[in-house]
Design a protein around this motif. Structure first.
Motif, PDB file in Angstrom:
ATOM      1  N   GLN A  38      28.862 -31.877 100.032  1.00 20.04           N
ATOM      2  CA  GLN A  38      29.939 -31.523  99.386  1.00 20.04           C
ATOM      3  C   GLN A  38      30.431 -30.705  98.866  1.00 20.04           C
ATOM      4  OE1 GLN A  38      32.014 -35.336  98.865  1.00 20.04           O
ATOM      5  NE2 GLN A  38      34.102 -34.507 100.047  1.00 20.04           N
ATOM      6  N   ASN A  67      21.759 -22.694  92.892  1.00 17.06           N
ATOM      7  CA  ASN A  67      22.200 -23.215  92.037  1.00 17.06           C
ATOM      8  C   ASN A  67      23.021 -24.131  92.225  1.00 17.06           C
ATOM      9  OD1 ASN A  67      20.810 -20.801  91.276  1.00 17.06           O
ATOM     10  ND2 ASN A  67      23.144 -18.917  91.432  1.00 17.06           N
ATOM     11  N   ILE A 137      18.459 -12.663  96.442  1.00 15.81           N
ATOM     12  CA  ILE A 137      18.561 -14.378  95.962  1.00 15.81           C
ATOM     13  C   ILE A 137      18.330 -15.213  94.547  1.00 15.81           C
ATOM     14  CG2 ILE A 137      19.003 -17.009  97.053  1.00 15.81           C
ATOM     15  CD1 ILE A 137      18.520 -15.546  99.716  1.00 15.81           C
ATOM     16  N   ILE A 138      17.095 -15.152  94.146  1.00 14.11           N
ATOM     17  CA  ILE A 138      15.941 -15.462  93.341  1.00 14.11           C
ATOM     18  C   ILE A 138      16.321 -14.693  92.023  1.00 14.11           C
ATOM     19  CG2 ILE A 138      14.544 -16.879  92.360  1.00 14.11           C
ATOM     20  CD1 ILE A 138      15.299 -18.307  94.180  1.00 14.11           C
TER      21      ILE A 138
ATOM     22  N   LYS B  32      36.826 -32.818  98.137  1.00 17.88           N
ATOM     23  CA  LYS B  32      36.377 -33.099  96.601  1.00 17.88           C
ATOM     24  C   LYS B  32      36.769 -31.997  96.205  1.00 17.88           C
ATOM     25  CE  LYS B  32      33.220 -31.987  94.631  1.00 17.88           C
ATOM     26  NZ  LYS B  32      32.337 -33.613  93.697  1.00 17.88           N
ATOM     27  N   GLN B  35      39.178 -35.042  94.278  1.00 20.98           N
ATOM     28  CA  GLN B  35      39.129 -35.864  93.753  1.00 20.98           C
ATOM     29  C   GLN B  35      38.512 -34.288  92.232  1.00 20.98           C
ATOM     30  OE1 GLN B  35      34.328 -36.432  94.341  1.00 20.98           O
ATOM     31  NE2 GLN B  35      35.088 -37.409  95.778  1.00 20.98           N
ATOM     32  N   THR B  36      38.285 -33.062  92.934  1.00 24.73           N
ATOM     33  CA  THR B  36      37.700 -32.487  91.425  1.00 24.73           C
ATOM     34  C   THR B  36      39.328 -32.178  90.292  1.00 24.73           C
ATOM     35  OG1 THR B  36      36.240 -31.654  92.385  1.00 24.73           O
ATOM     36  CG2 THR B  36      37.033 -30.175  90.381  1.00 24.73           C
ATOM     37  N   GLN B  97      32.480 -26.700  82.917  1.00 21.46           N
ATOM     38  CA  GLN B  97      32.886 -26.497  84.085  1.00 21.46           C
ATOM     39  C   GLN B  97      33.097 -25.632  85.376  1.00 21.46           C
ATOM     40  OE1 GLN B  97      33.034 -30.030  85.781  1.00 21.46           O
ATOM     41  NE2 GLN B  97      32.273 -30.879  83.643  1.00 21.46           N
ATOM     42  N   ASN B  98      33.458 -24.503  84.925  1.00 19.36           N
ATOM     43  CA  ASN B  98      33.463 -23.176  85.414  1.00 19.36           C
ATOM     44  C   ASN B  98      32.122 -22.676  85.216  1.00 19.36           C
ATOM     45  OD1 ASN B  98      35.487 -21.690  86.760  1.00 19.36           O
ATOM     46  ND2 ASN B  98      35.785 -20.292  85.355  1.00 19.36           N
ATOM     47  N   ASN B  99      31.944 -22.987  86.461  1.00 17.84           N
ATOM     48  CA  ASN B  99      30.249 -23.111  86.821  1.00 17.84           C
ATOM     49  C   ASN B  99      30.307 -21.341  87.704  1.00 17.84           C
ATOM     50  OD1 ASN B  99      27.426 -23.555  85.464  1.00 17.84           O
ATOM     51  ND2 ASN B  99      28.220 -25.668  86.267  1.00 17.84           N
ATOM     52  N   TYR B 101      28.180 -20.055  89.658  1.00 17.65           N
ATOM     53  CA  TYR B 101      27.579 -20.181  90.954  1.00 17.65           C
ATOM     54  C   TYR B 101      26.710 -18.740  91.392  1.00 17.65           C
ATOM     55  CZ  TYR B 101      27.711 -25.130  89.879  1.00 17.65           C
ATOM     56  OH  TYR B 101      27.177 -26.054  88.783  1.00 17.65           O
ATOM     57  N   LEU B 105      19.747 -17.071  91.169  1.00 15.08           N
ATOM     58  CA  LEU B 105      18.637 -18.325  90.698  1.00 15.08           C
ATOM     59  C   LEU B 105      18.725 -17.810  88.883  1.00 15.08           C
ATOM     60  CD1 LEU B 105      18.436 -21.607  90.306  1.00 15.08           C
ATOM     61  CD2 LEU B 105      15.840 -20.211  91.351  1.00 15.08           C
ATOM     62  N   TRP B 108      22.712 -17.061  86.807  1.00 16.27           N
ATOM     63  CA  TRP B 108      22.480 -18.257  86.937  1.00 16.27           C
ATOM     64  C   TRP B 108      22.581 -19.348  85.629  1.00 16.27           C
ATOM     65  CZ3 TRP B 108      21.463 -23.605  87.715  1.00 16.27           C
ATOM     66  CH2 TRP B 108      22.088 -24.905  87.769  1.00 16.27           C
ATOM     67  N   LYS B 182      25.296 -39.652  72.172  1.00 15.78           N
ATOM     68  CA  LYS B 182      25.249 -39.824  73.307  1.00 15.78           C
ATOM     69  C   LYS B 182      25.150 -38.904  74.660  1.00 15.78           C
ATOM     70  CE  LYS B 182      24.330 -43.701  76.843  1.00 15.78           C
ATOM     71  NZ  LYS B 182      23.384 -45.032  76.513  1.00 15.78           N
ATOM     72  N   TYR B 186      21.862 -35.940  75.997  1.00 13.52           N
ATOM     73  CA  TYR B 186      22.492 -35.300  77.721  1.00 13.52           C
ATOM     74  C   TYR B 186      22.183 -33.780  78.212  1.00 13.52           C
ATOM     75  CZ  TYR B 186      24.534 -34.916  82.188  1.00 13.52           C
ATOM     76  OH  TYR B 186      23.819 -34.557  83.631  1.00 13.52           O
ATOM     77  N   ASN B 189      18.977 -32.366  76.313  1.00 15.03           N
ATOM     78  CA  ASN B 189      18.064 -32.478  78.218  1.00 15.03           C
ATOM     79  C   ASN B 189      18.128 -31.652  78.698  1.00 15.03           C
ATOM     80  OD1 ASN B 189      16.242 -35.055  76.719  1.00 15.03           O
ATOM     81  ND2 ASN B 189      17.646 -36.468  77.739  1.00 15.03           N
ATOM     82  N   PHE B 193      15.580 -28.405  80.277  1.00 20.44           N
ATOM     83  CA  PHE B 193      15.807 -28.013  82.129  1.00 20.44           C
ATOM     84  C   PHE B 193      15.350 -27.373  82.393  1.00 20.44           C
ATOM     85  CE2 PHE B 193      16.915 -28.995  85.896  1.00 20.44           C
ATOM     86  CZ  PHE B 193      16.087 -29.124  87.085  1.00 20.44           C
ATOM     87  N   LEU B 197      13.017 -24.343  83.511  1.00 16.79           N
ATOM     88  CA  LEU B 197      13.416 -24.009  84.929  1.00 16.79           C
ATOM     89  C   LEU B 197      12.773 -21.646  85.298  1.00 16.79           C
ATOM     90  CD1 LEU B 197      15.720 -25.802  87.415  1.00 16.79           C
ATOM     91  CD2 LEU B 197      13.286 -25.718  87.469  1.00 16.79           C
ATOM     92  N   ARG B 200       9.653 -20.644  84.210  1.00  8.94           N
ATOM     93  CA  ARG B 200       8.815 -20.863  85.083  1.00  8.94           C
ATOM     94  C   ARG B 200       8.780 -20.075  86.256  1.00  8.94           C
ATOM     95  NH1 ARG B 200       8.566 -26.759  87.677  1.00  8.94           N
ATOM     96  NH2 ARG B 200       9.693 -27.148  86.188  1.00  8.94           N
TER      97      ARG B 200
END
Lengths: 162, 205
Positions: A38, A67, A137-138, B32, B35-36, B97-99, B101, B105, B108, B182, B186, B189, B193, B197, B200
């Motif tokens: 979703q 992503n 893509i990557i 969705k 909800q957003t 919030q305004n990613n 995408y 990759l 991003w 807190k 988060y 972290n 992460f 990525l 790598r």
């Protein structure tokens, strides 16, 4: 005349397999997969006006799906950790409701053990995408794609043999 | 196991997928989106309600205490800090919030890492350490001085007020810092992460 939303939904309907597969590769549990599915739809809708910047619809959908899934992993991991500290994940819930053939189940289990980057590269390889498309893509070079695919394939084969 | 055998097995996935109808997809998109928007409206409404409520209180109490210069300075400082905090907080939240995408990759990941790094380790990242106690003490003083019906200086010369401030401040500050830490932990972290990525993805061994 079709509205933009109708046009979007038609594309989505034709390419929804990508969303299902990406969600399957990144999330073991059904509720997480459904939430992710979703969320991807919503993110695709948000970036739909920029679709013309992409060479193909497929690569746009893969990029947004991967992503989005990676951005959700941490969130889901945090919730899972809070809710199920004493229990190990239930293996029977990994592939639920769909009676998959054994080989596919084995392959999916092996993919789950790859890291997030290798998962996306392996997914694109298994989808028979060309090195050019994977690189687009990557966002890495074609030669880098080749090296990573070979390495991920080896890891995948080792995971399957285990 | 041969390479094309893996692809052949993977191909069987297509037959296993339960395709959703256009109506189902539309329903998922609509719910969705709602909800957003609702989440955004709730956060926006709460932040604005609290800030505007505080600003109205500051305006009314300032009008009633026009002769108490220190009280007016206290309220003006609090008002300015509140407006700046509200605007910068909402802007940061919107950016997070305004990613975007809709890109490779690696790009991003870089965008997200830059954004989070600026927020968590940038020039103003430790500002909250100064802002939380400042806002807290100024608010407590503004409310306390007003309802004591005394001038700012008189209240600060009262033993009970000083004891109340010394006892009450650490409790309020502890709760505020705990919440802020807190969220920060988060997000840190999350940043690690994403950096991992990205590392790598860039390192081919």
């Amino acid at each position: 005349m079709k509205s933009i939303k109708d046009e979007f939904l038609e594309i989505l309907s034709n390419y929804q397999g990508i969303l299902h597969k990406v969600s399957f590769v990144y999330f073991k549990n059904k509720p997480d997969r459904e939430d992710n599915f979703q969320e991807i739809i919503y993110q695709l809708w948000k970036s739909f006006p920029n679709l013309k910047n992409h060479k193909s619809i497929g690569s746009w959908i893969y990029a947004v799906s991967i992503n989005t899934s990676i951005s959700r992993i941490k969130k889901v991991a945090r919730i899972e950790y809070r809710e199920t500290i004493p229990e190990l994940p239930d293996k029977s819930n990994v592939i639920d409701e769909i009676s998959m053939n054994e080989s596919l189940q084995l392959l999916l289990d092996a993919i789950y053990n790859l890291d997030e980057v290798d998962k996306s590269i392996m997914l694109l390889y298994l989808e028979k995408k060309s090195y050019d498309e994977i690189a687009e893509i990557i966002g890495i070079s074609k030669s880098n794609v080749g090296v990573r695919i070979n390495r991920a394939k080896e890891l995948l084969k080792q995971n399957i043999k285990r | 196991m041969e390479n094309n055998e893996l692809q052949k097995i993977w191909k069987t996935f297509d037959t296993e997928i339960n395709q959703k109808t256009i109506d189902e997809l539309n329903l998922l998109l609509t719910s969705k989106t709602k909800q957003t928007i609702n989440k955004f409206l709730v956060i926006l409404s709460i932040s604005i309600l609290i800030s505007v409520g505080l600003l109205i209180f500051l305006a009314i109490t300032s009008l009633n205490r026009q002769n108490d210069l220190i009280y007016l300075i206290n309220n003006a400082t609090l008002g300015i800090v509140t407006i700046i905090s509200l605007l910068s907080g909402l802007m940061s939240w919107y950016k997070i919030q305004n990613n975007k995408y809709n890109q490779p990759l690696k790009n991003w990941l870089e965008l997200r890492i830059n954004l989070l790094s600026k927020w968590l380790t940038g020039k103003f990242s430790k500002l909250y350490l100064f802002l939380i106690p400042l806002l807290y003490v100024l608010t407590v003083l503004s409310i306390h001085v007003y309802f004591e019906n005394k001038s700012f200086i008189d209240v600060l010369n009262t033993e009970e007020s000083i004891i109340g401030l010394i006892v009450g401040a650490p409790v309020g500050l502890f709760v505020s810092y705990f919440g802020a830490r807190k969220i920060r932990k988060y997000q840190l972290n999350n940043l690690e992460f994403l950096k991992d990525l990205h590392g790598r993805l860039c390192n081919v061994r």
